[in-house]
Design a protein around this motif. Structure first.
Motif, short mmCIF file in Angstrom:
data_model
loop_
_atom_site.label_atom_id
_atom_site.label_comp_id
_atom_site.label_asym_id
_atom_site.label_seq_id
_atom_site.Cartn_x
_atom_site.Cartn_y
_atom_site.Cartn_z
N ASP A 135 1.51 -4.82 27.02
CA ASP A 135 0.41 -4.12 26.36
C ASP A 135 0.83 -2.65 26.21
O ASP A 135 0.83 -1.90 27.18
CB ASP A 135 -0.87 -4.26 27.20
CG ASP A 135 -2.00 -3.39 26.68
OD1 ASP A 135 -1.86 -2.78 25.59
OD2 ASP A 135 -3.04 -3.32 27.37
N TYR A 136 1.17 -2.27 24.99
CA TYR A 136 1.72 -0.92 24.80
C TYR A 136 0.68 0.17 25.05
O TYR A 136 1.02 1.33 25.19
CB TYR A 136 2.32 -0.78 23.39
CG TYR A 136 1.32 -0.83 22.25
CD1 TYR A 136 0.65 0.31 21.84
CD2 TYR A 136 1.04 -2.03 21.59
CE1 TYR A 136 -0.28 0.26 20.81
CE2 TYR A 136 0.12 -2.08 20.57
CZ TYR A 136 -0.54 -0.93 20.18
OH TYR A 136 -1.46 -0.98 19.15
N ARG A 137 -0.59 -0.24 25.11
CA ARG A 137 -1.63 0.79 25.32
C ARG A 137 -1.77 1.16 26.79
O ARG A 137 -2.13 2.28 27.11
CB ARG A 137 -2.97 0.30 24.78
CG ARG A 137 -2.96 0.26 23.26
CD ARG A 137 -4.32 -0.06 22.70
NE ARG A 137 -4.35 0.18 21.27
CZ ARG A 137 -4.92 -0.62 20.38
NH1 ARG A 137 -5.52 -1.73 20.76
NH2 ARG A 137 -4.91 -0.32 19.10
N TRP A 196 0.83 -1.22 0.00
CA TRP A 196 0.00 0.00 0.00
C TRP A 196 0.86 1.26 0.00
O TRP A 196 0.44 2.30 -0.52
CB TRP A 196 -1.03 -0.02 1.13
CG TRP A 196 -0.54 -0.03 2.55
CD1 TRP A 196 -0.49 -1.11 3.39
CD2 TRP A 196 -0.06 1.09 3.31
NE1 TRP A 196 0.00 -0.74 4.62
CE2 TRP A 196 0.27 0.60 4.61
CE3 TRP A 196 0.13 2.45 3.03
CZ2 TRP A 196 0.79 1.42 5.62
CZ3 TRP A 196 0.65 3.27 4.04
CH2 TRP A 196 0.96 2.74 5.32
N LYS A 197 2.07 1.17 0.53
CA LYS A 197 2.94 2.36 0.48
C LYS A 197 3.32 2.67 -0.97
O LYS A 197 3.36 3.84 -1.38
CB LYS A 197 4.20 2.13 1.33
CG LYS A 197 3.90 2.09 2.83
CD LYS A 197 5.14 1.85 3.66
CE LYS A 197 4.79 1.67 5.11
NZ LYS A 197 5.97 1.43 5.96
N VAL A 198 3.60 1.62 -1.75
CA VAL A 198 3.90 1.82 -3.18
C VAL A 198 2.66 2.36 -3.88
O VAL A 198 2.73 3.34 -4.63
CB VAL A 198 4.37 0.49 -3.82
CG1 VAL A 198 4.39 0.61 -5.34
CG2 VAL A 198 5.75 0.10 -3.29
N ALA A 233 2.48 -5.47 22.17
CA ALA A 233 1.26 -5.64 21.38
C ALA A 233 0.10 -5.13 22.22
O ALA A 233 0.26 -4.90 23.42
CB ALA A 233 1.03 -7.11 21.04
N SER A 234 -1.06 -4.99 21.61
CA SER A 234 -2.23 -4.65 22.41
C SER A 234 -2.70 -5.90 23.15
O SER A 234 -2.33 -7.03 22.79
CB SER A 234 -3.34 -4.08 21.51
OG SER A 234 -3.68 -5.02 20.53
N ALA A 235 -3.50 -5.69 24.19
CA ALA A 235 -3.84 -6.79 25.12
C ALA A 235 -4.45 -7.99 24.41
O ALA A 235 -4.19 -9.14 24.76
CB ALA A 235 -4.79 -6.26 26.19
N1 LIG Z 1 13.04 -2.18 5.81
C1 LIG Z 1 12.51 -3.31 5.36
O1 LIG Z 1 13.14 -4.06 4.62
C2 LIG Z 1 11.12 -3.68 5.81
C3 LIG Z 1 10.71 -5.02 5.72
C4 LIG Z 1 9.46 -5.36 6.20
C5 LIG Z 1 8.63 -4.39 6.77
N2 LIG Z 1 9.05 -3.11 6.81
C6 LIG Z 1 8.20 -2.07 7.44
O2 LIG Z 1 8.09 -2.42 8.82
C7 LIG Z 1 6.80 -2.07 9.31
C8 LIG Z 1 6.15 -3.29 9.95
O3 LIG Z 1 5.86 -4.25 8.95
P1 LIG Z 1 4.85 -5.43 9.28
O4 LIG Z 1 4.63 -6.18 8.02
O5 LIG Z 1 5.28 -6.16 10.49
O6 LIG Z 1 3.54 -4.55 9.63
P2 LIG Z 1 2.10 -5.01 10.09
O7 LIG Z 1 1.94 -6.48 9.95
O8 LIG Z 1 1.12 -4.15 9.38
O9 LIG Z 1 2.07 -4.62 11.65
C9 LIG Z 1 0.86 -4.64 12.29
C10 LIG Z 1 1.06 -4.82 13.78
O10 LIG Z 1 1.54 -3.62 14.37
C11 LIG Z 1 1.11 -3.63 15.73
N3 LIG Z 1 1.16 -2.29 16.30
C12 LIG Z 1 0.55 -1.17 15.84
N4 LIG Z 1 0.88 -0.13 16.62
C13 LIG Z 1 1.72 -0.59 17.59
C14 LIG Z 1 2.44 0.01 18.68
N5 LIG Z 1 2.35 1.32 18.93
N6 LIG Z 1 3.23 -0.78 19.43
C15 LIG Z 1 3.34 -2.11 19.19
N7 LIG Z 1 2.68 -2.73 18.18
C16 LIG Z 1 1.90 -1.98 17.39
C17 LIG Z 1 -0.28 -4.19 15.66
O11 LIG Z 1 -0.57 -4.85 16.90
P3 LIG Z 1 -1.90 -4.47 17.69
O12 LIG Z 1 -3.05 -4.81 16.78
O13 LIG Z 1 -1.81 -5.35 18.90
O14 LIG Z 1 -1.84 -2.99 17.95
C18 LIG Z 1 -0.22 -5.19 14.49
O15 LIG Z 1 -0.15 -6.53 14.91
C19 LIG Z 1 6.03 -1.50 8.11
O16 LIG Z 1 6.11 -0.10 8.14
C20 LIG Z 1 6.78 -2.05 6.91
O17 LIG Z 1 6.64 -1.26 5.76
C21 LIG Z 1 10.26 -2.73 6.35
#
Ligand SMILES: NC(=O)c1ccc[n+]([C@@H]2O[C@H](COP(=O)([O-])OP(=O)(O)OC[C@H]3O[C@@H](n4cnc5c(N)ncnc54)[C@H](OP(=O)(O)O)[C@@H]3O)[C@@H](O)[C@H]2O)c1
Length: 313
Positions: free
Chosen positions: A197-199, A47-49, A179-181
């Motif tokens: 629980d970060y909230r 979605w970022k792309v 993570a959330s609870a």
């Molecule tokens: N540099 C690279 O090569 C690379 C590779 C992969 C990913 N990324 C980037 O890394 C990020 C994460 O990727 P992803 O695929 O893991 O994302 P994701 O699956 O969309 O992450 C969602 C998770 O984030 C948690 N979350 C949201 N707010 C939070 C907070 N404040 N504290 C702790 N957890 C929280 C949610 O948990 P809750 O529902 O419990 O809130 C949910 O389970 C993205 O921005 C992605 O673009 C970069």
């Protein structure tokens, strides 16, 4: 020219720019295979792309088929390909600069692929490559995680996080996840020793000193993470390091990770899956026609594990 069904966008924008339509069917060039796609994994990258956030870093020619995680079957092999044969089931992470896998067919370089783990289906396999490779490379290549280390994994219930929890546990490290609870029991089942629980809790007040932080959140989460690291510890960030000065002040290291395709690592990851040491968590399976919905869900930032698009039936 042969055609196929694919989800494409012709201009950057909201999820609605994604359209399921007829597109040219790709061909396998030298060193490539043509895959019949069974499933395409959804990552925040997609979605970022689509939104145009990455167009400077990844200048694509539009229309573009997004989706760089794939599981499918080799339909045809191009010249100079010896690693794979027609009919083999494979999974992998495709080159972000090229057309993706929200389609019936995609051309992939052999170095981006490995044989699909035998014990899981294409839907589950498509959930693995990008997120599991990121977790692997962050923890093992960049941080050098060791069995005697304690690691704090932010967003532990997300795509990268839920693989990181399992890989760190497999390595023998002590794992703390945020993570959330509602995700606490999910993470404990994956092997997390502690879940914050970060909230309701400021993690920096609940965590002792750790050797490694895996930060997929950035911003305020990264800023507050420096102080939980032991001197000489390392924070690995998927969204870059916003303050190298802060790292120096805390006498720790901060390093970004940029995931890269690695067939040897995909083979190791498949072996861990088949041994029962690693398991993708797929929380939503949607048809290609609902790619926009998949992006809305991903963009909302609270997916547990992964979303996958099923291609065909
Ligand atoms: N540099 C690279 O090569 C690379 C590779 C992969 C990913 N990324 C980037 O890394 C990020 C994460 O990727 P992803 O695929 O893991 O994302 P994701 O699956 O969309 O992450 C969602 C998770 O984030 C948690 N979350 C949201 N707010 C939070 C907070 N404040 N504290 C702790 N957890 C929280 C949610 O948990 P809750 O529902 O419990 O809130 C949910 O389970 C993205 O921005 C992605 O673009 C970069």
């Amino acid at each position: 020219m042969a055609k196929m069904q694919a989800v494409r966008f012709h201009s950057y924008g909201a999820p609605e720019v994604l359209v399921l339509e007829e597109a040219p069917r790709p061909q396998a060039g030298a060193g490539e295979v043509l895959l019949r796609v069974h499933a395409a994994g959804v990552n925040p990258l997609d979605w970022k792309v689509r939104a145009g956030h990455l167009k400077e870093w990844l200048p694509h020619r539009l229309p573009l088929i997004p989706g760089w995680d794939v599981s499918g079957v080799v339909e045809a092999v191009g010249p100079e390909v010896t690693a794979f044969k027609t009919g083999e089931a494979v999974y992998g992470m495709l080159d972000f600069n090229r057309q993706g896998a929200y389609a019936e067919y995609v051309a992939a370089r052999t170095g981006e692929l490995a044989r699909k783990p035998r014990s899981i289906d294409h839907i589950q396999a498509a959930a693995v490559p990008l997120a599991a490779l990121t977790a692997w490379q962050a923890l093992f290549e960049v941080a050098g995680l060791a069995p005697w280390h304690t690691v704090l994994i932010h967003a532990a219930a997300g795509g990268v996080g839920h693989f990181a929890v399992q890989l760190a546990k497999w390595k023998g490290a002590k794992v703390i996840g945020t993570a959330s609870a509602g995700n606490a029991s999910f993470l404990r089942e994956l092997g997390a020793d502690e879940v914050i629980d970060y909230r309701s809790t400021r993690f920096e007040e609940a965590v002792g000193e750790v050797d490694v932080v895996l930060d997929t959140m950035g911003g305020d989460t990264q800023q507050r993470s420096w102080k939980v690291l032991k001197k000489g510890g390392i924070l690995v960030a998927t969204l870059g390091i916003s303050s190298p000065v802060a790292a120096r002040e805390h006498e720790v290291r901060g390093q970004g990770v940029s995931v890269h395709a690695d067939a040897a690592q995909l083979i190791q990851i498949a072996a861990l899956i088949d041994a029962g040491d690693l398991k993708p968590a797929v929380t939503a399976v949607l048809p290609l026609a609902e790619a926009a919905r998949a992006h809305e869900l991903s963009q909302a930032g609270h997916v547990r594990g992964k979303i996958v698009l099923q291609v065909g039936n």
